[in-house]
Enzyme design. Structure first.
Site, PDB file in Angstrom:
ATOM      1  CG  ASP A  71      -1.750  -1.243   1.372  1.00 44.06           C
ATOM      2  OD1 ASP A  71      -2.352  -1.674   0.373  1.00 44.06           O
ATOM      3  OD2 ASP A  71      -1.769  -1.815   2.473  1.00 44.06           O
ATOM      4  CG  HIS A 103      -2.460  -1.761  -8.546  1.00 44.39           C
ATOM      5  ND1 HIS A 103      -2.281  -3.119  -8.453  1.00 44.39           N
ATOM      6  CD2 HIS A 103      -2.407  -1.478  -9.861  1.00 44.39           C
ATOM      7  CE1 HIS A 103      -2.125  -3.634  -9.661  1.00 44.39           C
ATOM      8  NE2 HIS A 103      -2.203  -2.661 -10.528  1.00 44.39           N
TER       9      HIS A 103
END
Length: 430
Positions: A13, A41
């Site tokens: 992340d 993503h």
């Protein structure tokens, strides 16, 4: 011209999506080399938002070849769904712009069930997986009983292979008082989904060799982060694959010499989703402020991410184990407005200073972070595209991070917009 591998240097992340998209515009080939559809993503291109979990980021750009390497575990139903979703937004996925390694392993429903059962169990260590069958699929790969993509091309032997797989899984199911499975329904489901997968199948090692010979730029796109690596991460709170840059070679079928620059994506603070040690975690209003400003929710699960100050000890370790050449520092703008900013410079365990994250789970749980406090900045860094546009305190922060992690900042990201990027070192240039 150097081929580039992009990996996360924390717990995932870190903002890889934006950076990979920024780089993929200049690459000819984009390769996923590990993980599965547990690595979400988000990309925003020309005002259109794409949420990808399995497909390489290059798939949304015309004229790019995307590859799912042999190190990836592929859920064929999730693959078909993701292809359909981006097709609805005008992105055509064809055998001309996507190749799947013939020796990649398949994720089956039995893997998802096993994953869910383990996470739902009352006893044992909860890892905090996405319950998508990633780990059990890798287990079958290591156990040499997995069903691979190429097996879909030979229905006559599929039943025997599925029966061999179920000999193992039904033993587990009996031990957990679950109904045993028959091979027939699984085989039929695989035969039904096979036409959605087989047109893309290729010996990708050969495809990549040809690309290298032509002098094409190859971008290797990692998922998760170095501290989730099954060997080098915070075991057992890790993913089930190697996430370090070395896996880019083995997970795609190229030699290690094919990778010229390793870019470590590094958030200007630290986040983690799921369980596991987190030395710099903040459970106070500062941690909440970081999460709110950084919109820290998982792309795949929607889970709220845990937040904390930048951990230079952990990132320095990731740079060494991950073979990282330079970093892309992301989300600097989230730190705008803090009166002071803390950076973890070392650890203390049982009264002793430690310069690395220990391998043992018990020792990791005892880690106390030692902080250095820096002056914050009031002026906004959001949207800055040159050093001259950054507040002096922000520049000092970046330079201090470089010093602590023993690696240069090659790129600096100041917003989710792809053009809000300050380039110091072009990873594709030798």
């Amino acid at each position: 011209m150097a081929n580039v591998a992009v990996v996360g240097s924390q717990w995932g992340d870190e903002g890889k999506g934006k950076i990979v998209d920024w780089l993929s515009e200049r690459a000819d080939v984009v390769v996923r080399f590990q993980g599965g559809h547990n690595a979400g993503h988000t990309l925003v291109i020309d005002g259109v938002t794409y949420k990808l979990s399995l497909l390489p980021s290059g798939i949304v750009r015309k004229g790019k070849l995307s590859i799912l390497g042999n190190g990836v575990v592929l859920d064929p139903w999730a693959f078909a769904k993701e292809v359909d979703e981006i097709a609805s937004k005008g992105v055509a996925v064809t055998p001309d712009n996507l190749k799947i390694a013939e020796n990649a392993v398949l994720i089956l429903p039995v893997h998802r069930e096993l994953d869910e059962m383990r996470e739902g169990a009352n006893s044992g260590v909860k890892i905090g997986t996405t319950k998508r069958g990633i780990g059990p699929a890798y287990e079958d790969k290591a156990g040499r009983r997995a069903i691979r993509v190429i097996d879909l091309a030979d229905p006559s032997t599929l039943t025997i292979k599925v029966e061999g797989l179920l000999a193992h899984h039904n033993a587990l199911r009996r031990g957990n008082r679950l109904e045993e499975l028959e091979a027939g329904p699984i085989v039929e489901a695989l035969k039904e989904i096979a036409p959605r997968v087989l047109p893309f199948v290729a010996p990708v090692w050969n495809v990549l060799d040809e690309a290298k010979r032509k002098g094409q730029r190859i971008l290797f796109e990692g998922a998760q982060g170095t501290m989730l690596d099954v060997d080098h991460g915070t075991y057992p709170f890790v993913t089930s694959s190697n996430t370090v840059a070395g896996q880019a070679a083995g997970g795609s079928g190229v030699g290690p010499g094919a990778i010229g620059f390793v870019l470590g994506i590094t958030k200007a603070y630290t986040t983690r989703v799921g369980e596991g040690p987190f030395p710099t975690e903040l459970t106070d209003e500062v941690g909440q402020r970081l999460g709110e400003r950084g919109h820290e929710f998982g792309t795949v699960t929607g889970r709220k991410r845990r937040c904390g100050w930048f951990d230079a000890v952990m990132v320095r370790q990731a740079i060494k184990t991950g073979g990282i050449t330079g970093i892309a520092l992301t989300k600097l703008d989230v730190l705008d407005g803090f009166d002071e900013i803390k950076v973890c410079t070392s650890y203390e365990i049982d009264g002793k200073l430690v310069d690395h994250l220990p391998a043992g789970m018990d020792a990791q749980a005892k880690v106390t972070p030692i902080y250095e406090t820096l002056e914050g900045w009031k002026d906004s860094t959001q949207g800055a595209r040159s050093w001259a546009q950054l507040p002096a305190a922000a520049v000092k922060y970046v330079r201090y991070v470089e010093e602590l992690i023993e690696a240069p900042v090659a790129l600096l990201s100041t917003s989710p917009e792809r053009d809000d990027t300050i380039l110091m070192k072009d990873p594709f240039e030798d």
